[in-house]
Design a protein around this motif. Structure first.
Motif, PDB file in Angstrom:
ATOM      1  N   TRP A  61     -96.687  56.563  14.428  1.00 16.62           N
ATOM      2  CA  TRP A  61     -97.966  56.059  14.052  1.00 16.62           C
ATOM      3  C   TRP A  61     -98.245  55.828  12.576  1.00 16.62           C
ATOM      4  O   TRP A  61     -99.078  54.984  12.301  1.00 16.62           O
ATOM      5  CB  TRP A  61     -98.863  57.557  14.413  1.00 16.62           C
ATOM      6  N   ARG A  62     -97.178  56.152  11.768  1.00 13.59           N
ATOM      7  CA  ARG A  62     -97.337  55.736  10.580  1.00 13.59           C
ATOM      8  C   ARG A  62     -96.945  54.404  10.340  1.00 13.59           C
ATOM      9  O   ARG A  62     -97.602  53.553   9.454  1.00 13.59           O
ATOM     10  CB  ARG A  62     -96.259  56.652   9.632  1.00 13.59           C
ATOM     11  N   TRP A  63     -96.025  54.057  11.164  1.00 16.48           N
ATOM     12  CA  TRP A  63     -95.736  52.528  11.232  1.00 16.48           C
ATOM     13  C   TRP A  63     -96.711  51.713  11.733  1.00 16.48           C
ATOM     14  O   TRP A  63     -97.015  50.609  11.382  1.00 16.48           O
ATOM     15  CB  TRP A  63     -94.257  52.213  12.130  1.00 16.48           C
ATOM     16  N   VAL A  64     -97.340  52.203  12.708  1.00 11.36           N
ATOM     17  CA  VAL A  64     -98.445  51.432  13.265  1.00 11.36           C
ATOM     18  C   VAL A  64     -99.451  51.426  11.964  1.00 11.36           C
ATOM     19  O   VAL A  64    -100.352  50.264  12.082  1.00 11.36           O
ATOM     20  CB  VAL A  64     -99.012  52.155  14.658  1.00 11.36           C
ATOM     21  N   GLY A  65     -99.624  52.254  11.484  1.00 14.72           N
ATOM     22  CA  GLY A  65    -100.839  52.281  10.301  1.00 14.72           C
ATOM     23  C   GLY A  65    -100.604  51.308   9.446  1.00 14.72           C
ATOM     24  O   GLY A  65    -101.482  50.610   9.004  1.00 14.72           O
ATOM     25  N   ILE A  66     -99.277  51.399   8.825  1.00 16.27           N
ATOM     26  CA  ILE A  66     -98.632  50.399   7.886  1.00 16.27           C
ATOM     27  C   ILE A  66     -98.828  48.874   8.515  1.00 16.27           C
ATOM     28  O   ILE A  66     -99.358  47.961   7.815  1.00 16.27           O
ATOM     29  CB  ILE A  66     -97.407  50.712   7.411  1.00 16.27           C
ATOM     30  N   GLY A  67     -98.577  48.769   9.640  1.00 14.56           N
ATOM     31  CA  GLY A  67     -98.646  47.369  10.458  1.00 14.56           C
ATOM     32  C   GLY A  67    -100.248  47.083  10.338  1.00 14.56           C
ATOM     33  O   GLY A  67    -100.438  46.040  10.245  1.00 14.56           O
ATOM     34  N   VAL A  68    -100.964  48.051  10.572  1.00  9.07           N
ATOM     35  CA  VAL A  68    -102.446  47.459  10.848  1.00  9.07           C
ATOM     36  C   VAL A  68    -102.906  47.041   9.407  1.00  9.07           C
ATOM     37  O   VAL A  68    -103.547  46.147   9.133  1.00  9.07           O
ATOM     38  CB  VAL A  68    -103.139  48.632  11.462  1.00  9.07           C
ATOM     39  N   LEU A  69    -102.351  48.030   8.332  1.00  5.36           N
ATOM     40  CA  LEU A  69    -102.828  47.623   7.163  1.00  5.36           C
ATOM     41  C   LEU A  69    -102.440  46.422   6.416  1.00  5.36           C
ATOM     42  O   LEU A  69    -102.956  45.617   5.928  1.00  5.36           O
ATOM     43  CB  LEU A  69    -102.314  48.883   6.123  1.00  5.36           C
ATOM     44  N   VAL A  70    -100.917  46.101   6.831  1.00  7.68           N
ATOM     45  CA  VAL A  70    -100.547  44.779   6.664  1.00  7.68           C
ATOM     46  C   VAL A  70    -101.130  43.827   7.193  1.00  7.68           C
ATOM     47  O   VAL A  70    -101.367  42.498   6.703  1.00  7.68           O
ATOM     48  CB  VAL A  70     -98.889  44.877   6.780  1.00  7.68           C
ATOM     49  N   GLY A  71    -101.580  43.819   8.474  1.00  6.30           N
ATOM     50  CA  GLY A  71    -102.151  42.909   9.259  1.00  6.30           C
ATOM     51  C   GLY A  71    -103.413  42.621   8.671  1.00  6.30           C
ATOM     52  O   GLY A  71    -103.902  41.420   8.759  1.00  6.30           O
ATOM     53  N   CYS A  72    -104.196  43.714   8.196  1.00  7.26           N
ATOM     54  CA  CYS A  72    -105.674  43.568   7.616  1.00  7.26           C
ATOM     55  C   CYS A  72    -105.536  42.694   6.455  1.00  7.26           C
ATOM     56  O   CYS A  72    -106.280  42.041   6.144  1.00  7.26           O
ATOM     57  CB  CYS A  72    -106.279  44.910   7.435  1.00  7.26           C
ATOM     58  N   SER A  73    -104.401  43.162   5.417  1.00  3.73           N
ATOM     59  CA  SER A  73    -104.083  42.482   4.358  1.00  3.73           C
ATOM     60  C   SER A  73    -103.800  40.945   4.520  1.00  3.73           C
ATOM     61  O   SER A  73    -104.479  39.828   3.898  1.00  3.73           O
ATOM     62  CB  SER A  73    -103.202  43.003   3.539  1.00  3.73           C
ATOM     63  N   VAL A  74    -103.070  40.719   5.488  1.00  7.65           N
ATOM     64  CA  VAL A  74    -102.857  39.148   5.915  1.00  7.65           C
ATOM     65  C   VAL A  74    -104.013  38.653   6.330  1.00  7.65           C
ATOM     66  O   VAL A  74    -104.226  37.235   5.969  1.00  7.65           O
ATOM     67  CB  VAL A  74    -101.654  39.263   6.728  1.00  7.65           C
ATOM     68  N   PHE A  75    -104.841  39.271   7.223  1.00  9.29           N
ATOM     69  CA  PHE A  75    -105.955  38.560   7.885  1.00  9.29           C
ATOM     70  C   PHE A  75    -107.075  38.297   6.559  1.00  9.29           C
ATOM     71  O   PHE A  75    -107.768  37.233   6.636  1.00  9.29           O
ATOM     72  CB  PHE A  75    -106.427  39.351   8.729  1.00  9.29           C
ATOM     73  N   ALA A  76    -107.129  39.254   5.552  1.00 10.90           N
ATOM     74  CA  ALA A  76    -108.100  39.048   4.491  1.00 10.90           C
ATOM     75  C   ALA A  76    -107.815  38.066   3.803  1.00 10.90           C
ATOM     76  O   ALA A  76    -108.453  37.219   3.118  1.00 10.90           O
ATOM     77  CB  ALA A  76    -108.051  40.519   3.643  1.00 10.90           C
ATOM     78  N   THR A  77    -106.328  38.105   3.565  1.00  9.41           N
ATOM     79  CA  THR A  77    -105.776  36.592   2.467  1.00  9.41           C
ATOM     80  C   THR A  77    -106.068  35.538   3.230  1.00  9.41           C
ATOM     81  O   THR A  77    -106.392  34.515   2.446  1.00  9.41           O
ATOM     82  CB  THR A  77    -104.304  37.062   2.191  1.00  9.41           C
ATOM     83  N   TRP A  78    -105.617  35.559   4.485  1.00  4.59           N
ATOM     84  CA  TRP A  78    -106.026  34.418   5.241  1.00  4.59           C
ATOM     85  C   TRP A  78    -107.719  33.901   5.027  1.00  4.59           C
ATOM     86  O   TRP A  78    -107.916  32.789   5.020  1.00  4.59           O
ATOM     87  CB  TRP A  78    -105.670  34.230   6.686  1.00  4.59           C
ATOM     88  N   LYS A  79    -108.564  34.719   5.380  1.00  6.27           N
ATOM     89  CA  LYS A  79    -109.905  34.565   5.311  1.00  6.27           C
ATOM     90  C   LYS A  79    -110.161  34.002   3.968  1.00  6.27           C
ATOM     91  O   LYS A  79    -111.076  33.238   3.816  1.00  6.27           O
ATOM     92  CB  LYS A  79    -110.601  35.731   5.548  1.00  6.27           C
TER      93      LYS A  79
END
Length: 177
Positions: A4-22
């Motif tokens: 779950w930690r990896w999933v949380g880190i992945g979600v956090l990285v995904g959100c960062s990438v999405f925010a950067t892309w936006k």
């Protein structure tokens, strides 16, 4: 729990990438809008410059045409003056011929007075009268041809000056008798 930690880190990285892309998409959209505005302004300025250049060229052409028309009018006016002068010169020539004819008619009177001097003077008078009459006629023809040539030359020069836009400071053709 580790997964779950990896999933949380992945979600956090995904959100960062999405925010950067936006944020990048928003910046590029803003830059694209600025470029479009600049391009629109550029097209407007080019269209305005083209319209101004066209209007200036049209006005220049109209001015040149007015100058050429004025040269033509001046040439016609000068031709009328020259024709009147030529007619006057022809009338003077005709008057001289009439005087010569009268002198030749009075030749018999002169012959009786000059009979003592010999026949050569009589022949010389005829020759001189005829030569004078012919010379007057040729002089009139040459004067008319010269006047026509000068008028055409000055009209040509004025037309060139009007088209070239170079006025030579008041140089005009004036006919002196």
């Amino acid at each position: 729990m580790i997964p779950w930690r990896w999933v949380g880190i992945g979600v956090l990285v995904g959100c960062s990438v999405f925010a950067t892309w936006k944020v990048d998409a928003w910046r590029y959209g803003k830059q694209l809008a600025e470029v479009r505005t600049e391009y629109s302004d550029y097209k407007t300025s080019v269209a305005t410059a083209a319209t101004d250049a066209s209007e200036k060229a049209r006005k220049t052409e109209q001015q040149r045409q007015r100058d050429i028309d004025q040269v033509r009018a001046d040439a016609v006016d000068q031709k009328q003056k020259d024709d009147a002068l030529a007619a006057e010169q022809r009338a003077d020539n005709d008057g001289l011929r009439d005087q010569t004819r009268k002198l030749l008619a009075d030749k018999s009177t002169l012959n009786s007075r000059l009979a003592q001097r010999g026949k050569t003077i009589n022949d010389l008078i005829d020759l001189l009268a005829e030569l004078r009459s012919e010379a007057d006629g040729y002089a009139g023809e040459l004067a008319a041809a010269l006047t026509e040539s000068r008028r055409a030359g000055f009209a040509c020069e004025s037309s060139y000056d009007a088209v070239a836009g170079q006025h030579r400071g008041g140089k005009e053709y004036t006919h002196s008798p």
